[in-house]
Enzyme design. Structure first.
Site, short mmCIF file in Angstrom:
data_model
loop_
_atom_site.label_atom_id
_atom_site.label_comp_id
_atom_site.label_asym_id
_atom_site.label_seq_id
_atom_site.Cartn_x
_atom_site.Cartn_y
_atom_site.Cartn_z
N GLY A 1 2.63 3.76 1.42
CA GLY A 1 3.24 4.01 2.72
C GLY A 1 3.77 5.41 2.89
N ASP B 1 7.60 6.27 9.03
CA ASP B 1 6.93 7.51 9.42
C ASP B 1 6.24 8.22 8.26
OD1 ASP B 1 9.05 8.58 7.99
OD2 ASP B 1 10.09 9.36 9.75
N ARG C 1 -1.54 0.17 -9.93
CA ARG C 1 -0.39 -0.71 -10.15
C ARG C 1 -0.84 -2.16 -10.32
NH1 ARG C 1 3.58 2.01 -6.68
NH2 ARG C 1 2.71 4.04 -6.13
N ASP D 1 4.60 -4.22 -7.25
CA ASP D 1 3.90 -3.06 -6.71
C ASP D 1 4.45 -1.75 -7.25
OD1 ASP D 1 5.98 -4.20 -4.79
OD2 ASP D 1 5.88 -2.14 -4.09
N ASN D 2 5.57 -1.82 -7.98
CA ASN D 2 6.14 -0.64 -8.61
C ASN D 2 5.89 -0.63 -10.12
OD1 ASN D 2 7.14 0.27 -6.17
ND2 ASN D 2 9.14 -0.66 -6.46
N ARG E 1 3.39 14.62 -6.96
CA ARG E 1 3.56 13.96 -8.25
C ARG E 1 2.18 13.71 -8.85
NH1 ARG E 1 6.12 8.10 -6.43
NH2 ARG E 1 4.36 7.32 -5.22
N GLY F 1 0.80 -1.22 0.00
CA GLY F 1 0.00 0.00 0.00
C GLY F 1 0.83 1.26 0.00
N LYS G 1 4.01 12.89 -1.81
CA LYS G 1 4.92 11.85 -1.34
C LYS G 1 5.78 12.45 -0.23
CE LYS G 1 8.28 8.37 -2.82
NZ LYS G 1 9.02 7.80 -3.99
#
EC number: 2.7.7.-
Length: 513
Positions: free
Chosen positions: A100, A133, A198, A268-269, A191, A98, A121
């Protein structure tokens, strides 16, 4: 900026967790969780992409918009959220992952009806931060801001960067994961992309057995992002998968054309739209090396090395096919489509190399020529970009040692020069079979081979300058990357200085980069 026009249609379409609970956890059977970004009280703008902002419909930046650029003090119309997805990381199933470090503001529509997702981001933690974090440091933020715009102007499908800003706080990071953490300046980028969906979104729903939701997501994706698909019933899902395979292959060819190495091609990328997404330990290649990986986490196996990127894309598509199988429900079709990927990719790859060399068509014997070229490049440690720039300038009277030594990362002794001479003779002989003129051949090369690429050592120097409060190099790099097929700044068109060969954050990168 027209922030009031941002909407969140994804939240109305799909099941989600609306609790705003930032506890890091699994969120089964939902596609997103609403979150509140961290509050940053002393943001400072570093860069803003005015052209992109106008293009997507956000309009001009005003001082009052600064808080929006870091996700703070948002208007009521923006309900922020992070999406849930899964993935295979370094070949292994990783389960739920997910967003993050990414938080979505939603979608903006420009005057032409084109929709663009807007995402921060580094604006704080989400339920998917996995004990992190959710912050980002200046180093990684500058790298993503600049490279996404560089790739766009090179003509490579990519997410894009709208803004780069200091958060006003420091973030602690252990850049090489070796027990030496230190404080770094925090930053946030915005972005944009038509969609950030994805492979991993589809993998998650499949793994949870939510087949109705999987079909709903497919329908949504096709309807919104694949207007070329006009078929109905189950055929549209087959057309969708074929389209994703083609887009992915085309993207890999573009990476090979410009010498880009992603560094962490986990499923996932992988963008479902065939975009370059998630810039982490990437690198534009200096010396040509099929086995080069910029990611220290990818050592020693080099799964994501430059020369393996087509192969890994194919592997990732197999995983996507597995996730879509319950809806497509035709294993033979999926198998045939995946088998055709390699055929399509290699033909497109070799046609691309033809253009780089100024050949107007692909001959059967070119495969051997390209293989010889790859071996020569690696043995002589020639710079990928600069080699082609020098090839464009070669004449019958050229002193090969003098001409190519400045773009080699090793000494070109007599034996190596002889091998180079043999290759150049092969090249000249191949050019004679062209049906276009020498000038047309040269123009083909000039429009295919960039003069400027965003090398890691340039990024390193730029980050150091920004950290000290200067932006002169940032401005110059931005101008250069907007015109990559011109040589605006000759000082940028040189091979990596040897002083940077072992510099952390330049030649050696981690997933934290």
């Amino acid at each position: 900026m027209n922030i009031e026009h941002i909407r969140q249609p994804f939240l109305k379409k799909f099941p989600g967790d609306f609790s705003n609970n930032l506890l890091q956890r699994n969120t089964p059977k939902v596609l997103f969780a609403t979150v509140k970004p961290a509050e940053f009280y002393k943001p400072h703008l570093i860069a803003f992409n005015e052209v992109l902002s106008e293009e997507i419909g956000l309009g001009k930046f005003e001082e009052k918009d600064l808080n929006f650029l870091v996700g703070s003090h948002l208007p009521d119309n923006i309900q922020t959220y992070a999406t849930a997805y899964a993935g295979h990381q370094f070949g292994n199933w990783a389960g739920q992952l997910g967003d993050g470090r990414a938080i979505l503001a939603g979608e903006i529509t420009n005057e032409n009806g084109k929709k663009t997702e807007v995402q921060w981001k580094g604006a704080g933690a989400t339920p998917y931060s996995r004990r992190a974090d959710g912050r980002a440091v200046l180093r990684s933020s500058v790298r993503e801001y600049l490279i996404s715009e560089a790739m766009y102007h090179l003509g490579v499908p990519t997410t894009r960067a709208l803004s780069l800003a200091f958060t006003g706080e420091d973030v602690i990071r252990d850049i090489m994961y070796n027990g030496n953490p230190k404080y770094e300046k925090g930053a946030v980028i915005i972005r944009t992309a038509e969609s950030f969906l994805r492979f991993g979104h589809f993998e998650l729903i499949f793994a949870q057995g939510e087949h109705k939701l999987l079909q709903d997501l497919l329908d949504f994706t096709i309807e919104n992002y694949f207007p070329e698909i006009v078929s109905s019933d189950h055929q549209k899902y087959k057309d969708f998968f074929e389209n994703v395979c083609t887009r992915t292959a085309d993207l890999m060819v573009e990476w090979f054309r410009v010498g880009f190495v992603h560094g962490v091609m986990n499923t996932d990328n992988m963008s479902i739209l065939g975009l370059t997404i998630d810039y982490g330990p990437y690198s534009m290649m200096d010396e040509y090396n099929l086995n080069f990986t910029p990611n220290t986490t990818d050592l020693p196996g080099r799964r994501y090395a430059f020369g393996k990127q087509g192969q890994i894309a194919h592997w990732n598509l197999w995983k996507l096919a597995n996730a879509l199988q319950p809806i497509i429900d035709d294993e033979k079709f999926l198998e045939n489509t995946l088998n055709n990927f390699g055929i399509y990719f290699w033909e497109a790859h070799d046609k691309m190399l033809c253009k780089k060399f100024g050949f107007d068509w692909l001959k059967k014997e070119d495969e051997e020529f390209f293989t010889n070229w790859q071996g020569l490049m690696q043995e002589l440690e020639l710079d990928h970009t600069l080699f082609f720039n020098q090839l464009e300038k070669i004449t019958p009277d050229t002193d090969l040692n003098e001409h190519f030594s400045p773009v080699a990362y090793t000494v070109l002794n007599e034996e190596k020069i002889n091998k180079l001479d043999d290759f150049i003779e092969q090249y000249r002989s191949r050019l004679h079979s062209n049906s276009i003129s020498k000038q047309e051949s040269l123009e083909l090369m000039k429009t295919t081979n960039p003069k400027f690429i965003l090398r890691n050592y340039l990024l390193y120097e730029c980050i150091e300058e920004i950290s000290s409060g200067k932006t002169e190099m940032l401005i110059k790099l931005t101008q250069a990357l907007e015109h990559p097929y011109q040589e605006l700044f000759p000082e940028f068109s040189k091979k990596r200085p040897s002083s940077y060969n072992d510099t952390v954050g330049c030649s050696t990168l981690s997933c934290s980069s």
